[in-house]
Design an enzyme around this catalytic site. Structure first.
Site, PDB file in Angstrom:
ATOM      1  N   HIS A 111      15.238 -21.733  55.185  1.00 42.30           N
ATOM      2  CA  HIS A 111      15.851 -21.684  56.518  1.00 42.30           C
ATOM      3  C   HIS A 111      17.251 -22.305  56.479  1.00 42.30           C
ATOM      4  O   HIS A 111      18.183 -21.792  57.104  1.00 42.30           O
ATOM      5  CB  HIS A 111      15.005 -22.470  57.532  1.00 42.30           C
ATOM      6  CG  HIS A 111      13.622 -21.930  57.760  1.00 42.30           C
ATOM      7  ND1 HIS A 111      12.486 -22.618  57.412  1.00 42.30           N
ATOM      8  CD2 HIS A 111      13.191 -20.774  58.321  1.00 42.30           C
ATOM      9  CE1 HIS A 111      11.419 -21.921  57.755  1.00 42.30           C
ATOM     10  NE2 HIS A 111      11.815 -20.787  58.303  1.00 42.30           N
TER      11      HIS A 111
ATOM     12  N   GLY B 251      16.220 -13.601  56.226  1.00 41.98           N
ATOM     13  CA  GLY B 251      15.908 -13.804  54.814  1.00 41.98           C
ATOM     14  C   GLY B 251      15.304 -12.559  54.171  1.00 41.98           C
ATOM     15  O   GLY B 251      14.528 -11.838  54.798  1.00 41.98           O
TER      16      GLY B 251
ATOM     17  N   MET C  93       9.857 -20.124  48.918  1.00 45.94           N
ATOM     18  CA  MET C  93       9.625 -21.119  49.968  1.00 45.94           C
ATOM     19  C   MET C  93       9.059 -20.452  51.212  1.00 45.94           C
ATOM     20  O   MET C  93       9.455 -19.336  51.554  1.00 45.94           O
ATOM     21  CB  MET C  93      10.930 -21.821  50.309  1.00 45.94           C
ATOM     22  CG  MET C  93      11.379 -22.724  49.196  1.00 45.94           C
ATOM     23  SD  MET C  93      12.828 -23.646  49.671  1.00 45.94           S
ATOM     24  CE  MET C  93      13.104 -24.525  48.148  1.00 45.94           C
ATOM     25  N   SER C  94       8.122 -21.123  51.856  1.00 46.12           N
ATOM     26  CA  SER C  94       7.504 -20.590  53.067  1.00 46.12           C
ATOM     27  C   SER C  94       6.884 -21.743  53.841  1.00 46.12           C
ATOM     28  O   SER C  94       6.348 -22.682  53.238  1.00 46.12           O
ATOM     29  CB  SER C  94       6.397 -19.599  52.677  1.00 46.12           C
ATOM     30  OG  SER C  94       5.562 -19.345  53.791  1.00 46.12           O
ATOM     31  N   SER C  95       6.935 -21.672  55.166  1.00 42.80           N
ATOM     32  CA  SER C  95       6.275 -22.703  55.975  1.00 42.80           C
ATOM     33  C   SER C  95       4.785 -22.721  55.663  1.00 42.80           C
ATOM     34  O   SER C  95       4.139 -23.762  55.719  1.00 42.80           O
ATOM     35  CB  SER C  95       6.483 -22.424  57.465  1.00 42.80           C
ATOM     36  OG  SER C  95       7.859 -22.301  57.739  1.00 42.80           O
TER      37      SER C  95
END
Ligand code: AMP
Length: 291
Positions: free
Chosen positions: A37, A147, A184-186
């Site tokens: 982000h 993204g 990357m990821s929440s």
């Protein structure tokens, strides 16, 4: 950093900025921010004089059995991170401020949302394009950053912007990865240490796909086959799909002369992860002679 809670407040802020000749960059997110982000926000910072981010876990893009209720939230920490960019204004409405109970209107990209994640998450992309259209109308950005991690989402939004004449420049940003390759990821926050290890299978499978392509694969099926083989040999990884499609149109069975999106969705434990890579066509003899 201004925190704006209602569409009216946000629109007044955006109108004032536009009246003063500012250029607005916008990064929509669902919060629980990470360096992916932040990369979008930094790119927005470079491209405009005012940077707006939104934090909104959008209920309409979650299916009834999906993780809307338990999606990770950490607003205070997100604000601290955004201040380091720095973000000028955060739009963080409650769902009730975004959706009136008698709303009847959806924005839907009909074709390129059918395959890949669209085939497994009915209604998901309709929820995404509807909320992004609403956010564009409220935030009035000149440029919006998305993204490549969510590649089908990026293409659906580009299509919506073109088809509905939104006056917004959509800028794609490459996938941010952890040092070992995990995108990357929440949702990575859901993974136990053992699952975190297994999750590496997705980026390893994409690496195998890249190698097969570089070594002169005969067709996309061979590339998909190699990626699947890597995923299958990791216990605890359940494949949802491995697909190779045209990277521009998302149409299936592209020839190897086209840029190809190899996309994966898989479950690691209860967590659904996605990742992808784009394979550019190899230089042909004709190209080499031209140089
Ligand atoms: P989300 O909060 O997951 O809805 O994501 C908000 C925006 O951040 C979307 O445009 C995503 O594609 C983008 N994004 C999420 N993860 C990454 C990543 N690892 N690299 C680049 N962009 C990302």
């Amino acid at each position: 950093m201004d925190i704006l809670r209602t569409p009216d407040e946000m629109t007044r802020y955006a109108e004032a900025a536009r009246m003063s000749g500012e250029r607005i960059a916008f990064v929509p997110t669902m919060g629980f921010l990470h360096d992916g982000h932040v990369a979008l926000m930094r790119e927005g910072r470079r491209r405009a004089s005012v940077l707006v981010a939104s934090i909104f876990v959008n209920p309409t893009q979650f299916g009834p059995s999906e993780d809307f209720g338990r999606y990770p939230r950490a607003f205070e920490r997100d604000c601290e991170l955004m201040q380091t960019v720095p973000v000028d204004a955060v739009f963080a409405p409650e769902p009730a401020a975004m959706y009136s109970p008698d709303a009847q209107t959806w924005v839907e990209v009909t074709e390129m949302t059918q395959g890949l994640c669209g085939a497994h998450r009915p209604g998901h992309f309709r929820g995404v394009t509807t909320i992004v259209a609403k956010l564009f109308n409220i935030v009035k950005p000149h440029v919006a950053l998305f993204g490549e991690k969510d590649f089908q989402q990026l293409r659906a939004i580009q299509k919506m912007v073109a088809d509905l004449n939104f006056d917004v420049e959509v800028v794609p940003v490459p996938i941010a990865r952890e040092k070992d390759g995990l995108a990357m990821s929440s949702r990575n926050a859901y993974l136990s240490p053992a699952e975190r290890e297994r999750a590496l299978a997705l980026s390893l499978a994409l690496r195998a796909a890249r190698e097969t392509h570089r070594e002169g694969a005969c067709c996309v099926e061979q590339i998909v086959h190699c990626a699947r083989r890597v995923l299958r040999r990791t216990e605890g990884v359940e494949i949802e799909y491995v697909s190779a499609v045209d990277a521009d149109t998302l149409a299936p069975y592209p020839p190897l002369t086209r840029p190809i999106l190899v996309a994966i969705a898989a479950r690691v434990g209860r967590t659904r992860l996605i990742d992808n890579t784009v394979l550019e066509p190899a230089l042909t003899d004709v190209h080499i002679e031209e140089q």
